[in-house]
Design a protein around this motif. Structure first.
Motif, mmCIF file in Angstrom:
data_model
loop_
_atom_site.group_PDB
_atom_site.id
_atom_site.type_symbol
_atom_site.label_atom_id
_atom_site.label_comp_id
_atom_site.label_asym_id
_atom_site.label_seq_id
_atom_site.Cartn_x
_atom_site.Cartn_y
_atom_site.Cartn_z
ATOM 1 N N GLY A 252 62.819 -53.595 61.622
ATOM 2 C CA GLY A 252 61.445 -53.829 60.910
ATOM 3 C C GLY A 252 60.330 -53.994 61.963
ATOM 4 N N THR A 253 59.316 -54.547 61.786
ATOM 5 C CA THR A 253 58.338 -54.983 62.800
ATOM 6 C C THR A 253 58.356 -56.062 63.487
ATOM 7 O OG1 THR A 253 56.997 -53.425 61.191
ATOM 8 C CG2 THR A 253 55.758 -54.875 62.977
ATOM 9 N N TYR B 271 60.054 -57.127 51.267
ATOM 10 C CA TYR B 271 58.524 -57.118 51.360
ATOM 11 C C TYR B 271 58.175 -58.324 51.007
ATOM 12 C CZ TYR B 271 60.581 -52.176 50.030
ATOM 13 O OH TYR B 271 61.141 -51.272 50.189
ATOM 14 N N PRO B 272 56.819 -58.535 51.765
ATOM 15 C CA PRO B 272 56.030 -59.639 51.626
ATOM 16 C C PRO B 272 55.233 -59.570 50.352
ATOM 17 C CG PRO B 272 54.803 -58.426 53.351
ATOM 18 C CD PRO B 272 56.237 -57.794 53.117
ATOM 19 N N PRO C 247 62.851 -59.322 61.026
ATOM 20 C CA PRO C 247 61.291 -59.277 60.375
ATOM 21 C C PRO C 247 61.597 -58.919 58.624
ATOM 22 C CG PRO C 247 61.253 -58.131 62.242
ATOM 23 C CD PRO C 247 62.733 -58.395 61.980
ATOM 24 N N ILE C 248 60.347 -59.260 57.978
ATOM 25 C CA ILE C 248 60.495 -59.165 56.610
ATOM 26 C C ILE C 248 60.660 -57.580 56.185
ATOM 27 C CG2 ILE C 248 58.756 -59.388 54.733
ATOM 28 C CD1 ILE C 248 57.502 -61.726 56.004
ATOM 29 N N ILE D 100 58.990 -63.608 49.035
ATOM 30 C CA ILE D 100 59.468 -62.290 49.588
ATOM 31 C C ILE D 100 60.189 -61.629 48.587
ATOM 32 C CG2 ILE D 100 61.273 -61.404 51.021
ATOM 33 C CD1 ILE D 100 59.127 -63.092 52.463
ATOM 34 N N TYR D 101 59.776 -60.319 48.170
ATOM 35 C CA TYR D 101 60.300 -59.387 47.093
ATOM 36 C C TYR D 101 61.540 -58.543 47.982
ATOM 37 C CZ TYR D 101 56.411 -60.390 44.094
ATOM 38 O OH TYR D 101 55.250 -60.829 43.393
ATOM 39 N N PHE D 102 62.528 -58.123 47.180
ATOM 40 C CA PHE D 102 63.272 -57.286 47.874
ATOM 41 C C PHE D 102 63.701 -56.335 46.779
ATOM 42 C CE2 PHE D 102 65.523 -60.888 45.471
ATOM 43 C CZ PHE D 102 66.530 -60.366 45.031
ATOM 44 N N ARG D 103 64.422 -55.421 47.178
ATOM 45 C CA ARG D 103 64.798 -54.225 46.321
ATOM 46 C C ARG D 103 66.470 -54.006 47.034
ATOM 47 N NH1 ARG D 103 62.548 -52.257 42.010
ATOM 48 N NH2 ARG D 103 60.040 -52.259 42.274
ATOM 49 N N TYR D 104 67.324 -53.791 45.972
ATOM 50 C CA TYR D 104 68.530 -53.678 46.415
ATOM 51 C C TYR D 104 69.563 -52.773 45.310
ATOM 52 C CZ TYR D 104 70.316 -56.435 42.334
ATOM 53 O OH TYR D 104 70.712 -56.751 41.067
ATOM 54 N N MET D 105 70.525 -52.325 46.170
ATOM 55 C CA MET D 105 71.668 -51.829 45.388
ATOM 56 C C MET D 105 72.852 -52.214 46.028
ATOM 57 S SD MET D 105 70.333 -49.564 43.467
ATOM 58 C CE MET D 105 71.570 -48.467 42.501
#
Length: 189
Positions: free
Chosen positions: A82-83, A185-186, A153-154, A94-99
């Motif tokens: 990340g940044t 993701y923020p 980082p996020i 905080i949003y997140f995507r997962y598998m």
């Protein structure tokens, strides 16, 4: 006659219940099975037993898994760091995507499809409030999902091995470990 039927039905029920209990595993047996599965999975990867003091991680698909706690409940592989400077703040949404994949099923050779919301472009958003476990939305995903953001980082991407106790709250007693691919993701206001 009715009394005899009641006694027979009661005895039959007891026999069925006892045989069902005999076939099921105890919680300690399930925990040992979970531990064996995680050990099996980790034996197929490079493992570093502590987080780097400077929190500079190796990254990429061939990076090692870092042990995040002494008990071996969480292991993190950093796919993308990340940044720099984009750290999560307390109570930040905080949003997140997962598998995720079930490690016990993998160990047994089952080819079950991964599950999660990473491929869903619809309205299947998952979010939590960072380090605020008083919020129900944060509690339901467990502390394990949030832990990588203590170090990264996020906008990072990680693979995270999570034993059930640190996983989704509705699954904590199942002793089913998972390996997650997570992207964070923020919230944008």
């Amino acid at each position: 006659m009715n009394k005899l039927k009641t006694i027979i039905l009661t005895l039959t029920g007891l026999v069925l219940m006892l045989s069902a209990c005999h076939d099921s595993k105890s919680y300690s047996e399930l925990l040992r099975e979970e531990e064996r599965a995680v050990n099996w999975y980790m034996s197929n990867h490079r493992v570093v037993n502590e987080v780097p003091a400077d929190t500079v991680f190796e990254t990429g698909k061939d990076a090692p898994f870092y042990k995040l706690d002494e008990e071996g409940n969480l292991y993190m592989q950093v796919v993308s760091a990340g940044t720099p400077g984009n750290k999560a703040k307390y109570d930040q949404q905080i949003y997140f995507r997962y598998m995720r994949e079930n490690i016990i099923a993998m160990q047994m050779g089952y080819n079950w499809p991964a599950e999660g919301n990473a491929d869903d472009v619809g309205n299947n958003s998952r979010w939590f409030r960072f380090n605020n476990m008083y919020i129900k939305n944060s509690q339901q995903y467990g502390m394990g999902i949030q832990t990588p953001l203590r170090y990264l980082p996020i906008d990072c991407e990680v693979n995270l091995v999570v034993r059930a106790y640190y996983g989704f709250s509705g699954e904590q007693g199942t002793c089913q470990p998972y390996v997650y691919n997570l992207r964070y993701y923020p919230a944008i206001y």
